[in-house]
Design a protein around this motif. Sequence first.
Motif, PDB file in Angstrom:
ATOM      1  N   ALA A 165       0.823  -1.210   0.000  1.00 20.75           N
ATOM      2  CA  ALA A 165       0.000   0.000   0.000  1.00 20.75           C
ATOM      3  C   ALA A 165       0.856   1.260   0.000  1.00 20.75           C
ATOM      4  N   GLY A 166       1.976   1.245   0.742  1.00 25.51           N
ATOM      5  CA  GLY A 166       2.839   2.416   0.785  1.00 25.51           C
ATOM      6  C   GLY A 166       3.539   2.675  -0.532  1.00 25.51           C
ATOM      7  N   LEU A 167       4.032   1.614  -1.171  1.00 25.24           N
ATOM      8  CA  LEU A 167       4.689   1.789  -2.468  1.00 25.24           C
ATOM      9  C   LEU A 167       3.711   2.319  -3.508  1.00 25.24           C
ATOM     10  N   PHE A 168       2.463   1.882  -3.396  1.00 23.67           N
ATOM     11  CA  PHE A 168       1.445   2.385  -4.321  1.00 23.67           C
ATOM     12  C   PHE A 168       1.057   3.822  -3.991  1.00 23.67           C
ATOM     13  N   ALA A 169       0.644   4.049  -2.740  1.00 25.89           N
ATOM     14  CA  ALA A 169       0.090   5.352  -2.364  1.00 25.89           C
ATOM     15  C   ALA A 169       1.098   6.477  -2.481  1.00 25.89           C
ATOM     16  N   PHE A 170       2.385   6.180  -2.205  1.00 26.01           N
ATOM     17  CA  PHE A 170       3.393   7.236  -2.203  1.00 26.01           C
ATOM     18  C   PHE A 170       4.324   7.145  -3.407  1.00 26.01           C
ATOM     19  N   SER A 171       3.891   6.442  -4.442  1.00 25.67           N
ATOM     20  CA  SER A 171       4.626   6.519  -5.697  1.00 25.67           C
ATOM     21  C   SER A 171       4.448   7.922  -6.262  1.00 25.67           C
ATOM     22  N   PRO A 172       5.420   8.455  -6.972  1.00 24.11           N
ATOM     23  CA  PRO A 172       5.307   9.843  -7.456  1.00 24.11           C
ATOM     24  C   PRO A 172       4.049  10.100  -8.263  1.00 24.11           C
ATOM     25  N   LEU A 173       3.664   9.136  -9.073  1.00 22.98           N
ATOM     26  CA  LEU A 173       2.516   9.312  -9.953  1.00 22.98           C
ATOM     27  C   LEU A 173       1.205   9.353  -9.168  1.00 22.98           C
ATOM     28  N   VAL A 174       1.000   8.356  -8.302  1.00 20.18           N
ATOM     29  CA  VAL A 174      -0.261   8.262  -7.557  1.00 20.18           C
ATOM     30  C   VAL A 174      -0.390   9.419  -6.568  1.00 20.18           C
ATOM     31  N   TRP A 175       0.673   9.704  -5.855  1.00 20.80           N
ATOM     32  CA  TRP A 175       0.636  10.765  -4.844  1.00 20.80           C
ATOM     33  C   TRP A 175       0.320  12.111  -5.477  1.00 20.80           C
ATOM     34  N   GLN A 176       0.962  12.392  -6.593  1.00 13.45           N
ATOM     35  CA  GLN A 176       0.763  13.688  -7.248  1.00 13.45           C
ATOM     36  C   GLN A 176      -0.695  13.904  -7.632  1.00 13.45           C
ATOM     37  N   TYR A 177      -1.370  12.849  -8.109  1.00 13.59           N
ATOM     38  CA  TYR A 177      -2.757  12.989  -8.554  1.00 13.59           C
ATOM     39  C   TYR A 177      -3.763  12.701  -7.449  1.00 13.59           C
ATOM     40  N   ALA A 178      -3.293  12.313  -6.270  1.00 17.52           N
ATOM     41  CA  ALA A 178      -4.194  12.115  -5.139  1.00 17.52           C
ATOM     42  C   ALA A 178      -4.401  13.390  -4.350  1.00 17.52           C
ATOM     43  N   VAL A 179      -3.608  14.408  -4.584  1.00 14.47           N
ATOM     44  CA  VAL A 179      -3.706  15.647  -3.799  1.00 14.47           C
ATOM     45  C   VAL A 179      -4.185  16.814  -4.646  1.00 14.47           C
ATOM     46  N   THR A 180      -4.685  16.508  -5.841  1.00  8.69           N
ATOM     47  CA  THR A 180      -5.225  17.540  -6.723  1.00  8.69           C
ATOM     48  C   THR A 180      -6.562  17.067  -7.271  1.00  8.69           C
ATOM     49  N   ALA A 181      -7.354  18.007  -7.739  1.00  7.25           N
ATOM     50  CA  ALA A 181      -8.720  17.700  -8.176  1.00  7.25           C
ATOM     51  C   ALA A 181      -8.726  17.115  -9.577  1.00  7.25           C
ATOM     52  N   GLU A 182      -8.364  15.860  -9.671  1.00 10.41           N
ATOM     53  CA  GLU A 182      -8.411  15.112 -10.920  1.00 10.41           C
ATOM     54  C   GLU A 182      -9.240  13.850 -10.706  1.00 10.41           C
ATOM     55  N   VAL A 183      -9.605  13.191 -11.815  1.00  6.40           N
ATOM     56  CA  VAL A 183     -10.468  12.010 -11.723  1.00  6.40           C
ATOM     57  C   VAL A 183      -9.699  10.751 -11.329  1.00  6.40           C
ATOM     58  N   PHE A 184      -8.376  10.818 -11.254  1.00  5.50           N
ATOM     59  CA  PHE A 184      -7.592   9.597 -11.093  1.00  5.50           C
ATOM     60  C   PHE A 184      -7.670   9.020  -9.689  1.00  5.50           C
TER      61      PHE A 184
END
Length: 879
Positions: A165-184
């Motif tokens: 879960a940590g490798l997924f959630a804090f990967s650069p790609l996932v983290w970047q789009y989890a803190v902004t208003a996008e559909v991802f």
Amino acid sequence: MPPPRSRPPKQAQKASKVKKAAVVEDAKPSEALPSPLGSVFVGTYTFSVYAATAAPTIVGGDAGELVAEACHLGTAHPPGYPLFTLVVHAVTKLMPDPLLGGIGATPAARANLLCCLCGAIAAALLAHDVVLCIGYLPHFGRRSLVPKGESVNTVAAWAAALAAAGLFAFSPLVWQYAVTAEVFALNNMLCALIVHLTVRYARTRQLSDACWGAFVVGLALCNQHTAVLFGLPIALWVLFTLAKSHLAAGFARAAGALFSLGISGLLGLTPYVYMPIAASVSPKQGSWGHVTTVLGFFHHLRRGDYGSFQLYSGAALDTAGLSGRLLVWAKDLTLEQGLYVLPPLALIGAGLLMVTSVARLVEGAKGEGEGADGGEGGKAKKESKAPPLAQTETLGLLLIITLIFYLVVFHALANLPLDNPLLFGVHARFWQQPLLLVALAGGVGMHSLLTPLGAEWAGIIGLVCALLLVATQASFAAELADQSANTYFDAYADAVASPLPPKSLLLINYDQQWTSIRYQQVCEGKYPGVTILNLSLMTYKWWEHKRALYKNVKFPGTHYVPENSVAWRDGGFTFREFMDSNTKRFPGGIYIGGKLNYPNEKWGEAYETVPFGIVARIEPIQPMPDMPKPTDRTPPEELAKMQEEAQKIMAGRKAKDMQSFSKWAEDSAVAWQTILEVMPEAPPLEKYDMKTWEWTVGREFYDHAAERGAYLLEKGIELFNTPETAPAKMQAAVEAATWFEVCEAQDPDYATHNLKNLGLAMVHIVKTQGQAPPNGPHTITLLEWAANHTREQGRDPVKGPAAVSQWKDYAAERFKSAWGDFLAKPNAKTDPSYESIKGIYESVMQSVKAGVAAQGQAATSGTEGTKKKKKRKKKNAAE
């Protein structure tokens, strides 16, 4: 004949049955379920990190447009994203304003927090499913990785889940789009829920779980169409497994199950009903498509404006191919997203999942064969309920097939040119969804490596490794993913639109301008006096249905089309026709950001663009006044009068042009003063590389700043070319040089042609008579901005003379270094003035070398003459 086999005593048979029952009892679902506390911890911690690094306002990409459509319930770009629109609308209207500490103070901030929550739920579901899958797998001859009769909630299992879960959630790609208003982030949550319900269904084989899964797949398709690449293989597997059980019970039961699944999926798709209803009841300016008709709705749903089975509507420039794209994905997974660790762990986990599936299938086939033999043993097989572990025989294979299906189909259809860094970043966003399954397999693989260590050591070492992996991943990605200070697009929208006067029209063809300004107008009520139009939207045939929404704009046809095209003959309009119809309608002027969709038009014969802040103002070209037209028979006296009259006309026209230029210089300087106030710093190009939208903001800022310098220099040279106007020319050249120097110091990617213009400004400073004037207030503001920028981002100080009186001396040296740097650039040879600049530069440098040599010879001869004089003096003294 062999002796007949003796039947085992009844006590032995009874003991055997008790043993089998115990195995079944050990694998009851209640004992195989992970504790919810572990998932709650993962989700809570992830959300806390996401919330602390969430953007405080709108960011780049589609965020501005998506939140704007959510604010006023419009229609976003294809396929419409109705689920995201409705959920964000509910959050922006119902969430307290603001929360403690000012969190959620704006609609954008609330949408960002919603995405943080979605991303955290995705991580929690992933951790839960890793532990579930661990409990299903055989290992080293045992029935599962978890010893029989023991709970699945071991330290080692949760350590592996935490790492995944940590490798997924804090990967650069996932983290970047989890803190902004996008559909991802919402897509990640829904896809994680699809996987979770699939794992659950594999254990229970209950129709209700399958129906919930169909419902969630429908919801996911209302958010992002790539969810179908998970839903399709899983749906086929569910139908296959249900057919085995329900067809045996009769056709009616099978039909009922299929009907239930279909209804569940359709219920998940109901958010799409919102689109035609909202567009009919309250159509909005700037919304996409004509979704109030059946054909228009399905055109939007299938992404007809982009191409139904492609990402990119531009020219096909794909040179990578399927294999090349897959290699790029694998490279990014290894180097950027997985810390070199996740791919090998995932391969081990994927191998285990596949081996387990094959082993279960073989075991199941043998069991069916033995049960078909009849007899007491076969009867017992039929009567006993298969344990939950046996129900998961093909789950592992299904998950691997789903991952492969996504990667192959997506990369076969994706057509974005990956050699363009920005479009590469757009393409890479869709790698988040398969990363879910890769991380799940990685968690399973990590646990398999820990198991041989024994329960105690496996737990200790696993927990230490998990914490190290998560901490390393987070520290690696934090610099780019942390958006807590990212207010660049908020400031950028102000920088573009704030300088525009009331009753002006802004034509936009840059995504970053459209999304940011649209959000500010719709959600925060800014720039009420500015009408904005998206040029690209005006090119679609459905634009004819949007024209009535713009009461102050006149559209001379159905939609914007190329000149002399079939669409033009069928009722479309060209850009020149649009300008002719609207120039007088907007006293504040018409401005354009970006480029025209059809650049080879003749509109430039009647209009020109003038730099104005971060956009350009479109102005009618003033026709030349009628000039006297002498002939061969014109008498000399009349010819002289005609020549005198022509000179007066040209002088009057030049005076008018000089007046217009002076007004532009003042208006432009005021606009830039506003820009520098609302945008105290440009995005640091060292942090935001060319794959990010923030990079485009910085690039555009410096390009337009240098463009103002170029226009100052060009018009200064053209208009002020007499001794009487030398002071005005000097002022224009000095101000232009200052803008070039600021850009050269602040911009790491300073353009080649700007170096040429910088050197040219220095040449004219040297050649123009008189001294440089003192810096005006606007130039002082620019230099102060650059000094603050230098301190904030560690830039080089702006070059320039120590005092105004030293400009000529400074320029005499600076032009040599500027043009020397220009000539050294690899792409300088493509510049039309390369050869002339090279000739001037080499001539000057040769003169400098000759002067230095002459000075050296003079110094040498002077030294020798001094020595001879001293010798004569000594000789005379001796005599």
